[in-house]
Motif scaffolding. Structure first.
Motif, PDB file in Angstrom:
ATOM      1  N   SER A 187      25.901  -4.584 -30.778  1.00  0.00           N
ATOM      2  CA  SER A 187      25.232  -3.404 -30.222  1.00  0.00           C
ATOM      3  C   SER A 187      25.171  -2.260 -31.231  1.00  0.00           C
ATOM      4  O   SER A 187      26.116  -2.007 -31.977  1.00  0.00           O
ATOM      5  CB  SER A 187      25.971  -2.950 -28.960  1.00  0.00           C
ATOM      6  OG  SER A 187      25.363  -1.804 -28.407  1.00  0.00           O
ATOM      7  N   THR A 231      24.374   1.930 -31.863  1.00  0.00           N
ATOM      8  CA  THR A 231      24.181   3.287 -31.345  1.00  0.00           C
ATOM      9  C   THR A 231      22.798   3.805 -31.710  1.00  0.00           C
ATOM     10  O   THR A 231      22.118   4.445 -30.919  1.00  0.00           O
ATOM     11  CB  THR A 231      25.256   4.229 -31.917  1.00  0.00           C
ATOM     12  OG1 THR A 231      26.525   3.859 -31.381  1.00  0.00           O
ATOM     13  CG2 THR A 231      24.960   5.683 -31.579  1.00  0.00           C
ATOM     14  N   ASN A 238      18.852  -3.927 -30.953  1.00  0.00           N
ATOM     15  CA  ASN A 238      19.291  -4.252 -29.602  1.00  0.00           C
ATOM     16  C   ASN A 238      18.207  -5.044 -28.872  1.00  0.00           C
ATOM     17  O   ASN A 238      17.064  -4.581 -28.759  1.00  0.00           O
ATOM     18  CB  ASN A 238      19.619  -2.976 -28.821  1.00  0.00           C
ATOM     19  CG  ASN A 238      20.839  -2.248 -29.373  1.00  0.00           C
ATOM     20  OD1 ASN A 238      21.618  -2.813 -30.141  1.00  0.00           O
ATOM     21  ND2 ASN A 238      21.008  -0.994 -28.982  1.00  0.00           N
ATOM     22  N   GLN A 277      27.597   1.801 -28.813  1.00  0.00           N
ATOM     23  CA  GLN A 277      26.735   1.768 -27.645  1.00  0.00           C
ATOM     24  C   GLN A 277      25.651   2.844 -27.761  1.00  0.00           C
ATOM     25  O   GLN A 277      25.917   3.953 -28.219  1.00  0.00           O
ATOM     26  CB  GLN A 277      27.542   1.993 -26.362  1.00  0.00           C
ATOM     27  CG  GLN A 277      28.550   0.894 -26.098  1.00  0.00           C
ATOM     28  CD  GLN A 277      27.898  -0.476 -25.985  1.00  0.00           C
ATOM     29  OE1 GLN A 277      26.900  -0.640 -25.291  1.00  0.00           O
ATOM     30  NE2 GLN A 277      28.456  -1.453 -26.685  1.00  0.00           N
TER      31      GLN A 277
END
Length: 376
Positions: free
Chosen positions: A50, A52, A319, A374
């Motif tokens: 993942s 950011t 992502n 994230q």
């Protein structure tokens, strides 16, 4: 046309004639001895984990791109908007260019006023590691790929500027390198080329073992796999991210020349890398499965030039998505999308035309840089 005296990937015939060393079989076998221990708790994650955000840079230097600058900016804007459909995107731009960059990209992309020279965010943004639940950035002292291309005084400061902007700790190192020099499986294995690291234009007087020990320390990896690479025939000295890419621990996609192409330094480098992977294992003892990513037919590539990079290995995993170059050879483009879809299942495969970017000697991966974590 692109200023041929300053392309990112340019054939440096004078250097080659003077004795620059290309890939040789067996030149990079694993060294004997006890491997150095990585920094406790530090980890370099895989690209498919993942993010950011993704960073890109708004090219600014007319001395590098000349009249091709508008076309390159258009492609960077298109790439930024496409990635923003899957995760946050930050575009670094000189303060005086921030407004026009924002208009070109629209409101789905965040433009941050950080001075840059060129678009190669992979090489100038810090390499992010995770430690004690926090993200930090390793600053690899960008020096314009061994001083081959100038000016890059603003790109030299990008790593520090990004870390300051986002309040992230800076991890220093004596190694001079670029983000495109490194490819990891996120499980302790790192692939690199000797040509881009054990090189007097970056790390003069340092041995391969010294560099390996430092990489283990600053990136938290446990095993470094060395490929010979190619010296002096492109500005990067053959970054690994145009050659070999992980899609899972133990699985490597390898660049392969189009059928019928005559052997050259690049195809020999790929053959040498295959032989290295066939004779070693990853940090956890897994043997490698190597899958070819066959290049397009150069005669079918849109906007193909002497300095164009036409490697599908320069894809980018964001992502829930994979961004893959679309070169104009319909059969080869579809084949690359199929291979990536099979090896990175559950992600949308997004083709992107990058003829202007590729003409400067790079690709989608070279133009992007992921920060783990994230999405906000």
């Amino acid at each position: 046309m692109f200023d041929s005296s300053l392309p990112r990937r340019t054939v440096l015939r004078a250097m080659t004639a003077a004795g620059a060393v290309a890939a040789g079989s067996g030149a990079c076998a694993d060294p004997a001895g006890t491997p150095a221990a990585p920094t406790a708790g530090r980890r370099l994650g895989a690209e498919w984990e993942s993010h950011t955000r993704t960073y890109l840079s708004w090219p600014a230097s007319k001395s590098i791109w000349a009249e091709d600058l508008p076309a390159v900016r258009e492609e960077i804007a298109g790439l930024a908007k496409a990635i923003a459909g899957f995760e946050p995107v930050v575009l670094l731009a000189r303060p005086e260019h921030a407004g026009s960059a924002q208009r070109a990209c629209g409101d789905t992309v965040e433009v941050v006023p950080i001075p840059v020279d060129d678009l190669w965010a992979r090489d100038t943004v810090p390499v992010f590691v995770e430690e004690a639940g926090k993200v930090a950035g390793v600053d690899f002292n960008f020096n314009g790929w061994g001083g081959k291309q100038k000016p890059h005084d603003k790109d030299n400061a990008v790593a520090r500027s990004v870390l300051g902007e986002y309040g992230l700790a800076r991890s220093g190192t004596w190694i001079t390198a670029e983000g495109g020099s490194f490819e990891t499986d996120g499980a302790g294995t790192l692939m690199v080329t000797e040509s881009s690291l054990v090189n007097d234009n970056r790390n003069k007087g340092r041995s391969r073992q010294e560099i390996e020990d430092e990489l283990k320390k600053v990136l938290g990896v446990r095993k470094v796999i060395w490929f010979a690479g190619v010296r002096g025939e492109d500005i990067t000295d053959a970054h690994v991210d145009c050659l070999a890419r992980f899609t899972a621990p133990g699985v490597v996609l390898m660049d392969k020349a189009a059928p019928g192409s005559p052997p050259d330094s690049w195809s020999r480098a790929a053959d040498q890398a295959r032989s290295v992977l066939a004779s070693t294992a990853d940090a956890d003892g897994r043997p490698f499965t190597v899958i070819d990513l066959v290049q397009p037919d150069p005669e079918k590539v849109e906007g193909y030039g002497e300095d164009s990079v036409i490697s599908y290995a320069n894809f980018y995993v964001a992502n829930k998505s994979v961004f893959v170059p679309e070169f104009g050879d319909a059969t080869a483009d579809e084949r690359a999308r199929r291979v990536l879809g099979e090896r990175l299942p559950g992600r949308e495969i997004v083709p992107v035309k990058i003829s202007a970017i590729a003409s400067g000697g790079g690709g989608i991966h070279c133009a992007t840089h992921d920060q783990p974590g994230q999405p906000s």
